[in-house]
Design an enzyme around this catalytic site. Structure first.
Site, PDB file in Angstrom:
ATOM      1  N   SER A 171       1.255   7.105 -10.294  1.00 13.00           N
ATOM      2  CA  SER A 171       0.322   6.196  -9.628  1.00 13.00           C
ATOM      3  C   SER A 171       0.574   4.762 -10.114  1.00 13.00           C
ATOM      4  O   SER A 171       1.701   4.283 -10.043  1.00 13.00           O
ATOM      5  CB  SER A 171      -1.123   6.671  -9.861  1.00 13.00           C
ATOM      6  OG  SER A 171      -2.002   6.017  -8.992  1.00 13.00           O
ATOM      7  N   ASP A 183      -0.943  12.775  -0.938  1.00  6.58           N
ATOM      8  CA  ASP A 183      -1.322  11.742  -1.907  1.00  6.58           C
ATOM      9  C   ASP A 183      -2.483  10.874  -1.423  1.00  6.58           C
ATOM     10  O   ASP A 183      -3.268  10.370  -2.217  1.00  6.58           O
ATOM     11  CB  ASP A 183      -0.110  10.822  -2.174  1.00  6.58           C
ATOM     12  CG  ASP A 183       0.435  10.965  -3.587  1.00  6.58           C
ATOM     13  OD1 ASP A 183      -0.359  11.233  -4.503  1.00  6.58           O
ATOM     14  OD2 ASP A 183       1.652  10.793  -3.771  1.00  6.58           O
ATOM     15  N   HIS A 222      -3.446  13.412  -4.669  1.00  2.00           N
ATOM     16  CA  HIS A 222      -3.002  12.419  -5.644  1.00  2.00           C
ATOM     17  C   HIS A 222      -3.302  12.931  -7.052  1.00  2.00           C
ATOM     18  O   HIS A 222      -4.396  13.437  -7.316  1.00  2.00           O
ATOM     19  CB  HIS A 222      -3.757  11.111  -5.383  1.00  2.00           C
ATOM     20  CG  HIS A 222      -3.197   9.935  -6.127  1.00  2.00           C
ATOM     21  ND1 HIS A 222      -1.879   9.574  -6.041  1.00  2.00           N
ATOM     22  CD2 HIS A 222      -3.783   9.042  -6.974  1.00  2.00           C
ATOM     23  CE1 HIS A 222      -1.674   8.501  -6.800  1.00  2.00           C
ATOM     24  NE2 HIS A 222      -2.806   8.173  -7.379  1.00  2.00           N
TER      25      HIS A 222
END
Length: 556
Positions: A212, A337, A456
């Site tokens: 991320s 995601d 995610h």
């Protein structure tokens, strides 16, 4: 006979204890450190160091400086504070300004390790939150490097860096240039390069990896000219420097908003006033607004991010890929995601009972394409609904919302970064993946719909080997996918090729090239057939070629 056997066992245990392989006290540039040695199995041990300072307590809105050092032996057995940040519900702060520490896991076999490959982890958290140890559940820290180090026979390092206002506030000029968190990461990487040999590591074989905002940070570290020769390889999971949230293009506007919140002027005295403001107030002023809708998607609120400062980032990231020409690079995304974001923007996608209005699909696309006005929206809408047919079902519409978020927030930028990396590469190799192990919260009677793929951050538990650490929380298939990821990641750290190393892999992962665009799909069912090509090519083409060619009607 039994008595003799008993004596032999006692002697064996005694010898094993006496000969426990350990680094003991380690000499570093700041002074001596001593960690904790644990036994992993027969003739296998590990030294764990927690809380080694890699820089001094940072000055507010200043680059990190070298640590002055210490006398005696520093006991490095406890994680240190994370950097000051807002708490989960954004009502208070946690952590400290004294936070530039790192942790090291060193595995040993029969003898003390030397020359091991090194993997340096950079955590995510939207540049707003996170810590070198990760989330903690019953003393089981998410970012414990133990499983990766033990299974892959590599040294794992995790580091802390400043986040939120204190890490990334910028006025867009020299008074508050920004990127302090990136400089912290860079200082930690440089410290590892200078000191890791004392821990049994190879300073010429360092891989940085992150997820991320940490994946984007890894990408920035490969692009900055300040890291020449410090590391060899890099892995970006669900985040690259080209993501729409990774660079703040208008830092001054945001700095003025924060200044007003903490009663500072927005004139030439702004920077000096901000430097004297209470750090907790500054941190709270930079908290994220969670209220979102298709018209104001959550991703637009991530404003405390790196800036093009003319120093760490001398130019737009897309123009800096020549700096990564000799770095081996893996980048990839999770197949859903965008779910965590679009689930907040369009909550109906998680309901088994409520339809998601088609109008919400249009509204979300309108937000993402607003610079291009009606033409942008019409093009986007026809691209994403082309496979719907005349009467799309409830699930199709919901999945389309997740696909739009995934593409816009992560996937398209990652493909663009892979393309630029491969295009600029000299000795550097390029690899692309899609992680698709379904989310464990999806299915009948669970909070997420049964069609859920990998959300995610779903990859983190597998990369860090949690199905092995806490076997009761997982099924055998989860141990399979965790084993695959640790094998690919550590093989890559050793050799620059995820297929070659000490661990066997279920499929040969081909390099990504500008002609083949091949990628590996990673999940528990994977076999040789999971090598694919041209990931979501039609949508990547829309975002990278069609949309930019339309005339801009609105710019901030």
């Amino acid at each position: 006979m039994m008595e003799k056997l008993g004596i032999l066992v006692v002697v064996a245990i005694f010898l094993e204890t006496v000969s426990a392989t350990s680094l003991g006290v380690v000499y570093t540039e700041g002074g001596m450190v001593e960690g904790k040695n644990i036994r992993l199995g027969f003739r296998r041990h590990m030294d764990i160091f927690k809380g080694i300072p890699f820089a001094d307590v940072p000055g507010r809105f200043e680059k990190p400086k070298r640590h002055p050092g210490w006398d005696g032996v520093l006991k490095a057995t406890e994680y240190r504070n994370r950097c000051m940040q807002v708490n989960l519900i954004m009502t208070d702060t946690r952590g400290s300004e004294d936070c530039l520490y790192l942790n090291v896991w060193v595995p040993h076999g029969r003898s003390v390790s030397t020359g091991l490959p090194v993997m340096v982890w950079i955590y995510g958290g939207g540049f707003l939150a996170g810590g070198s140890m990760g989330a903690n559940f019953l003393d089981n820290y998410l970012y414990s490097g133990q499983e990766i180090a033990e299974r892959g026979n590599v040294i794992v390092v995790t580091l802390g860096y400043r986040v939120g206002t204190l890490g990334f506030l910028s006025t867009g000029d020299s008074s508050l240039p920004g990127n302090y968190g990136l400089w912290d990461q860079q200082a930690a990487i440089a410290w590892v390069h200078r000191n890791i040999r004392s821990f049994g590591g190879d300073p010429d074989n360092i891989t940085i990896f992150g997820e991320s905002a940490g994946g984007a940070s890894v990408s920035f570290q490969t692009l900055t000219p300040h890291n020449k020769g410090l590391f060899k390889r890099a892995i970006s999971q669900s985040g690259v420097a080209l993501c729409p949230w990774a660079v703040n293009r208008n830092p001054r506007k945001y700095a003025e908003e924060i200044a007003l919140k903490v009663n500072c002027p927005t004139n030439e005295n702004m920077a000096s006033c901000l430097k004297m403001t209470d750090p907790a107030l500054l941190t709270l002023a930079g908290s994220l607004s969670i209220s979102s809708s298709p018209d104001h998607p959550l991703v637009e609120n991530l404003a405390l991010s790196p800036v093009i400062d003319g120093d760490f980032l001398p130019d737009d990231p897309s123009n800096l890929f020549h700096n990564a020409a000799d770095i081996d690079y893996i980048a990839g995304v999770n197949d859903m995601d965008g779910h965590i974001f679009t689930g907040l923007d369009v909550p109906s996608i998680n309901s088994q009972l409520i339809d998601t209005p088609i109008e919400d699909v249009r509204r979300l696309l309108a937000s993402y394409t607003k610079e291009k006005g009606a033409a942008g929206l019409d093009n986007a809408y026809s691209t994403y609904t082309s496979t719907w047919g005349s009467n799309p079902n409830r699930e199709t519409i919901k999945k389309t919302v997740v696909e739009i978020g995934t593409d816009y927030i992560f996937l398209v930028a990652t493909q663009a970064a892979l393309y630029l990396h491969a295009n600029n590469a000299k000795t550097g190799r390029t690899y692309s993946y899609l992680f698709s192990e379904p989310n464990r919260m999806g299915g009948i009677g669970k909070p997420y719909p049964s069609w859920m793929g990998a959300d995610h951050a779903d990859d983190l538990q597998y990369v860090f080997g949690k199905p092995f650490t806490t076997p009761l929380g997982y099924w055998p298939r989860h141990r399979d996918v965790s084993g695959y990821m640790i094998a690919y990641w550590t093989n890559f750290a050793k050799t620059g090729d995820p297929n070659k190393g000490d661990l066997s892999v279920p499929a040969t992962w081909p390099q990504f090239t500008n002609t083949g665009h091949q990628f590996l799909e990673i999940n528990s069912k994977m076999d040789k057939g999971y090598v694919k090509q041209k990931m979501r090519m039609r949508y990547v083409h829309f975002w990278t070629s069609i949309l930019p060619s339309l005339s801009t009607v609105f710019s901030e």
